[in-house]
Design a protein around this motif. Structure first.
Motif, PDB file in Angstrom:
ATOM      1  N   UNK A   1      57.442  49.421  49.636  1.00  0.00           N
ATOM      2  CA  UNK A   1      58.125  49.850  50.861  1.00  0.00           C
ATOM      3  C   UNK A   1      59.435  49.096  51.079  1.00  0.00           C
ATOM      4  N   UNK A   2      59.438  47.804  50.769  1.00  0.00           N
ATOM      5  CA  UNK A   2      60.619  46.973  51.012  1.00  0.00           C
ATOM      6  C   UNK A   2      61.521  46.834  49.792  1.00  0.00           C
ATOM      7  N   UNK A   3      61.101  47.408  48.673  1.00  0.00           N
ATOM      8  CA  UNK A   3      61.924  47.350  47.476  1.00  0.00           C
ATOM      9  C   UNK A   3      62.031  45.968  46.869  1.00  0.00           C
ATOM     10  N   UNK A   4      60.985  45.162  47.017  1.00  0.00           N
ATOM     11  CA  UNK A   4      60.992  43.800  46.473  1.00  0.00           C
ATOM     12  C   UNK A   4      60.458  43.839  45.044  1.00  0.00           C
ATOM     13  N   UNK A   5      61.194  43.283  44.085  1.00  0.00           N
ATOM     14  CA  UNK A   5      60.730  43.324  42.687  1.00  0.00           C
ATOM     15  C   UNK A   5      59.502  42.452  42.461  1.00  0.00           C
ATOM     16  N   UNK A   6      58.670  42.867  41.502  1.00  0.00           N
ATOM     17  CA  UNK A   6      57.523  42.054  41.126  1.00  0.00           C
ATOM     18  C   UNK A   6      57.279  42.226  39.636  1.00  0.00           C
ATOM     19  N   UNK A   7      56.542  41.275  39.077  1.00  0.00           N
ATOM     20  CA  UNK A   7      56.240  41.370  37.652  1.00  0.00           C
ATOM     21  C   UNK A   7      54.904  40.717  37.359  1.00  0.00           C
ATOM     22  N   UNK A   8      54.367  41.087  36.195  1.00  0.00           N
ATOM     23  CA  UNK A   8      53.088  40.550  35.741  1.00  0.00           C
ATOM     24  C   UNK A   8      53.373  39.461  34.713  1.00  0.00           C
ATOM     25  N   UNK A   9      52.759  38.286  34.896  1.00  0.00           N
ATOM     26  CA  UNK A   9      53.028  37.155  34.005  1.00  0.00           C
ATOM     27  C   UNK A   9      51.701  36.514  33.604  1.00  0.00           C
ATOM     28  N   UNK A  10      51.701  35.748  32.522  1.00  0.00           N
ATOM     29  CA  UNK A  10      50.467  35.048  32.135  1.00  0.00           C
ATOM     30  C   UNK A  10      50.018  34.081  33.224  1.00  0.00           C
ATOM     31  N   UNK A  11      48.718  33.981  33.405  1.00  0.00           N
ATOM     32  CA  UNK A  11      48.184  33.089  34.435  1.00  0.00           C
ATOM     33  C   UNK A  11      48.597  31.640  34.176  1.00  0.00           C
ATOM     34  N   UNK A  12      48.759  31.272  32.914  1.00  0.00           N
ATOM     35  CA  UNK A  12      49.165  29.899  32.586  1.00  0.00           C
ATOM     36  C   UNK A  12      50.548  29.581  33.151  1.00  0.00           C
ATOM     37  N   UNK A  13      51.432  30.580  33.169  1.00  0.00           N
ATOM     38  CA  UNK A  13      52.763  30.381  33.745  1.00  0.00           C
ATOM     39  C   UNK A  13      52.665  30.132  35.250  1.00  0.00           C
ATOM     40  N   UNK A  14      51.790  30.855  35.926  1.00  0.00           N
ATOM     41  CA  UNK A  14      51.614  30.680  37.358  1.00  0.00           C
ATOM     42  C   UNK A  14      50.964  29.337  37.670  1.00  0.00           C
ATOM     43  N   UNK A  15      50.024  28.902  36.815  1.00  0.00           N
ATOM     44  CA  UNK A  15      49.428  27.579  36.986  1.00  0.00           C
ATOM     45  C   UNK A  15      50.498  26.501  36.959  1.00  0.00           C
ATOM     46  N   UNK A  16      51.462  26.683  36.061  1.00  0.00           N
ATOM     47  CA  UNK A  16      52.542  25.710  35.931  1.00  0.00           C
ATOM     48  C   UNK A  16      53.435  25.703  37.177  1.00  0.00           C
ATOM     49  N   UNK A  17      53.790  26.880  37.671  1.00  0.00           N
ATOM     50  CA  UNK A  17      54.658  26.974  38.842  1.00  0.00           C
ATOM     51  C   UNK A  17      53.979  26.431  40.093  1.00  0.00           C
ATOM     52  N   UNK A  18      52.657  26.623  40.179  1.00  0.00           N
ATOM     53  CA  UNK A  18      51.909  26.176  41.358  1.00  0.00           C
ATOM     54  C   UNK A  18      51.466  24.726  41.252  1.00  0.00           C
ATOM     55  N   UNK A  19      51.799  24.077  40.143  1.00  0.00           N
ATOM     56  CA  UNK A  19      51.460  22.660  39.933  1.00  0.00           C
ATOM     57  C   UNK A  19      49.975  22.392  40.173  1.00  0.00           C
ATOM     58  N   UNK A  20      49.153  23.311  39.707  1.00  0.00           N
ATOM     59  CA  UNK A  20      47.708  23.117  39.822  1.00  0.00           C
ATOM     60  C   UNK A  20      47.100  23.666  41.091  1.00  0.00           C
ATOM     61  N   UNK A  21      47.927  24.164  42.027  1.00  0.00           N
ATOM     62  CA  UNK A  21      47.396  24.724  43.269  1.00  0.00           C
ATOM     63  C   UNK A  21      46.699  26.051  43.024  1.00  0.00           C
TER      64      UNK A  21
END
Length: 246
Positions: free
Chosen positions: A45-65
């Motif tokens: 609805x808002x035209x915000x981009x999104x993408x699918x990434x490996x969970x390991x990449x998200x673990x890194x960005x979240x610093x373990x959160x």
């Protein structure tokens, strides 16, 4: 401004609902789409981009959160002004109801306090810039997205800000385990700022002297004090009770 990652489904959903400036959303590869349908609908609805990434990449960005497979990138958390907090109270037709947090250092405590502040109708949370935690992704996650709805002010001198509030008719009520007065003996219907101290040291002496009232919570067990976020929650809901909002 710098960019911040917020993570967790509820925190991201609340950021979207508040129309925060979201630049991009990440989803973990393999996540069940049924569980994120409302998120995807808002992104489309808002035209915000999104993408699918490996969970390991998200673990890194979240610093373990715990990101629950959902993260959003937004501009750095925006702090409000004191004037915005007073306007919020005026718009709601209510006496000002603020929190002054004197040196809260644990982001989980701050997040929990902001979550309860949203639930109890607090018009603004005021933090010092030094020797205290500010708004961070961990705070946003712990608040379940409430940081998107509660104005948070960060000031250089908390004592001077307290003095300014008093000059505008706001009474300062400080939580102090050694106070002689019970927290039940204050009229919270007036313009109020609740002062909650550091997790270990409590309110600084300078702020104690500034408070109009120092009050204590009853302690019937063997542990001498409550967690800062729990104590803050009890005080906030005492204001709700006095104002007949429950």
């Amino acid at each position: 401004m710098d960019q911040e990652w917020i993570y967790g489904r509820q925190a991201v959903l609340e950021a979207l609902r508040s129309e925060s400036e979201i630049e991009k959303v990440l989803f973990a590869e393999g996540i069940q789409k049924n569980g994120i349908k409302s998120l995807l609908d808002q992104l489309h609805e808002r035209g915000i981009p999104y993408q699918w990434v490996p969970r390991s990449r998200m673990d890194q960005l979240a610093s373990g959160g715990r990101h629950q497979g959902v993260m959003a990138r937004q501009a750095a958390f925006r702090y409000a002004s004191l004037e915005e907090c007073f306007k919020r109270a005026s718009d709601r037709g209510a006496p000002p109801f603020f929190l002054l947090l004197d040196g809260i250092e644990d982001p989980h405590n701050l997040g929990s306090i902001i979550r309860t502040a949203d639930a109890s109708g607090v018009h603004g949370v005021i933090l010092p810039k030094r020797r205290a935690v500010g708004l961070t992704p961990i705070v946003a996650k712990t608040s379940a997205g409430a940081v998107a709805h509660v104005p948070v002010v960060r000031v250089a001198n908390l004592s001077q800000t307290a003095k300014q509030l008093q000059s505008q008719g706001v009474w300062l009520v400080g939580s102090d385990g050694e106070a002689s007065q019970s927290y039940l003996d204050v009229d919270y219907k007036a313009p109020i700022a609740l002062v909650i101290g550091n997790e270990g040291k409590g309110i600084r002496q300078q702020m104690k002297k500034r408070c109009d009232f120092l009050v204590r919570l009853p302690m019937l067990g063997q542990v001498s004090s409550l967690n800062a976020s729990v104590a803050a929650g009890i005080f906030m809901y005492e204001v709700v009770r006095h104002r007949g909002l429950a």
